[in-house]
Design an enzyme around this catalytic site. Sequence first.
Site, mmCIF file in Angstrom:
data_model
loop_
_atom_site.group_PDB
_atom_site.id
_atom_site.type_symbol
_atom_site.label_atom_id
_atom_site.label_comp_id
_atom_site.label_asym_id
_atom_site.label_seq_id
_atom_site.Cartn_x
_atom_site.Cartn_y
_atom_site.Cartn_z
ATOM 1 N N HIS A 1 1.665 -13.259 -0.157
ATOM 2 C CA HIS A 1 2.019 -13.006 -1.552
ATOM 3 C C HIS A 1 3.146 -13.917 -2.042
ATOM 4 O O HIS A 1 3.607 -14.795 -1.319
ATOM 5 C CB HIS A 1 2.340 -11.533 -1.726
ATOM 6 C CG HIS A 1 1.109 -10.667 -1.624
ATOM 7 N ND1 HIS A 1 1.113 -9.332 -1.930
ATOM 8 C CD2 HIS A 1 -0.168 -10.960 -1.248
ATOM 9 C CE1 HIS A 1 -0.103 -8.834 -1.753
ATOM 10 N NE2 HIS A 1 -0.888 -9.801 -1.337
ATOM 11 N N GLU B 1 0.056 -8.414 -6.701
ATOM 12 C CA GLU B 1 -0.394 -9.802 -6.752
ATOM 13 C C GLU B 1 0.284 -10.601 -7.868
ATOM 14 O O GLU B 1 -0.116 -11.742 -8.113
ATOM 15 C CB GLU B 1 -1.907 -9.850 -6.980
ATOM 16 C CG GLU B 1 -2.726 -9.289 -5.833
ATOM 17 C CD GLU B 1 -4.217 -9.400 -6.070
ATOM 18 O OE1 GLU B 1 -4.966 -9.156 -5.116
ATOM 19 O OE2 GLU B 1 -4.646 -9.732 -7.196
ATOM 20 N N SER C 1 0.832 -1.202 0.000
ATOM 21 C CA SER C 1 0.000 0.000 0.000
ATOM 22 C C SER C 1 0.865 1.248 0.000
ATOM 23 O O SER C 1 0.587 2.225 -0.716
ATOM 24 C CB SER C 1 -0.928 0.008 1.215
ATOM 25 O OG SER C 1 -1.849 -1.062 1.151
ATOM 26 N N ASN D 1 7.075 8.797 6.137
ATOM 27 C CA ASN D 1 7.970 7.834 6.775
ATOM 28 C C ASN D 1 7.397 6.449 6.530
ATOM 29 O O ASN D 1 6.593 5.941 7.304
ATOM 30 C CB ASN D 1 8.121 8.091 8.268
ATOM 31 C CG ASN D 1 9.084 7.094 8.919
ATOM 32 O OD1 ASN D 1 9.776 6.354 8.217
ATOM 33 N ND2 ASN D 1 9.131 7.067 10.218
#
Length: 420
Positions: free
Chosen positions: A207, A181, A74, A265
Amino acid sequence: MPPNHRHGFPGKMITNSNYAFPLVDSSYDNQEILRCMETLLSGQLTMGQRVHDFELAFAKHIGTNYAVMVNSGSSANLLATSAIINPLRSKRLNMGDYVAVPAVCWSTSIWPIVQLGLKPVLVDVDPATLNLSIDSLLEAIVRFPIKAVLMVHVLGNSTDMSKLLDIVEKNSLLLIEDTCESLGSTFEGKSLGTLSDFGTYSFYFSHHMTTIEGGMVVAKNLEDYDLLRCLRAHGWSREQSNRTELEAMNPAIDPRFLFVNVGYNVRPMEIQAAFGLEQLRRLDEMNAYRKQNALLMRQSFEHNPKWHSQLQFPSSPLGVDACWFGFPFLINPKITMDYKRFTQLLMDARIDTRPIVSGNMDLQPAVRLFDIERSLAPFTGAQQVHDRGVFIGVHAKPIEPGRMAWLAESVLDAIAVTSQ
């Protein structure tokens, strides 16, 4: 055929599941644990040399110039999207520009677009591939001033990349490949994620390879590499290739704390990189097993005496060699069945399932809270994936033939019961 599974490691593959056939069958063992212990004992826990070594090794492995590790897939999407609007990038988007994104995607494929003041335009997917519909993208380009595409390579597969790359070039679009993915999948021999301005990857536990949590952004040129490293850590100058020049231009500021850009960060830890270096050494082996298992699982269904084409398996476009993240299928539309009862029967049989990504993103209530362009609806392809799509696990180590036969039998029996 995949190579022989790694021998000589102390102990068994670690697994912790209540399912007879889980979505994820753990891919790590004592070697990763030992590398993590070595890192803890070294005293260097925050981002350091191990992260740098892993970045170099990963870039070489997938065939790109630069790689920047972050703390999640993400965050990788956030960093890549931040880069394409940054004023220090020579070719960039402006706030308010439109970005096409497929309606079958993960939430954090969309949210960075929203968070950074861009406008997502949902486009449909092709249920035959589970991926972005080229026709829907072309319609979006006619109706909106699309400036970029965030291409999500779903479950190891992709769209027609030849056509997509042609559209991107002809319309001078920026392209980000969300490859979270699909690590190990290729188009014409080149790794997905390396065909665009930026490619993103996830190393979440389930994954293709894992650093427990973690992600990577890859880029082709030094300008983007510098930008990604600056954005990753506070916007400071410490990792810039022109650090000396920047420090000389700002002599009144302590060079250790010179901020030259906006920043986050999203740094990873050394322990994640140590885990990743060990996983990367056998990624090809694990992916070979995934490919073989996906093929054998499909054959287990098609060779079962109860097989009557109850399932539709996705196909890969020309030139795409899919390394499957899961084993997806759509229930044949000729079958009327109770979808929820079907998945519950599988779970009762201790077969773990989940929707394909998160189904049709257009149905999610959060989408309606923000300025997301949905006027290309109805997303008929995404809705087919939502209503009839399921995936089960495809593991990174051998699956016994008897176990595959039992799996196919159980799924076909569940369809028979719920379609009566």
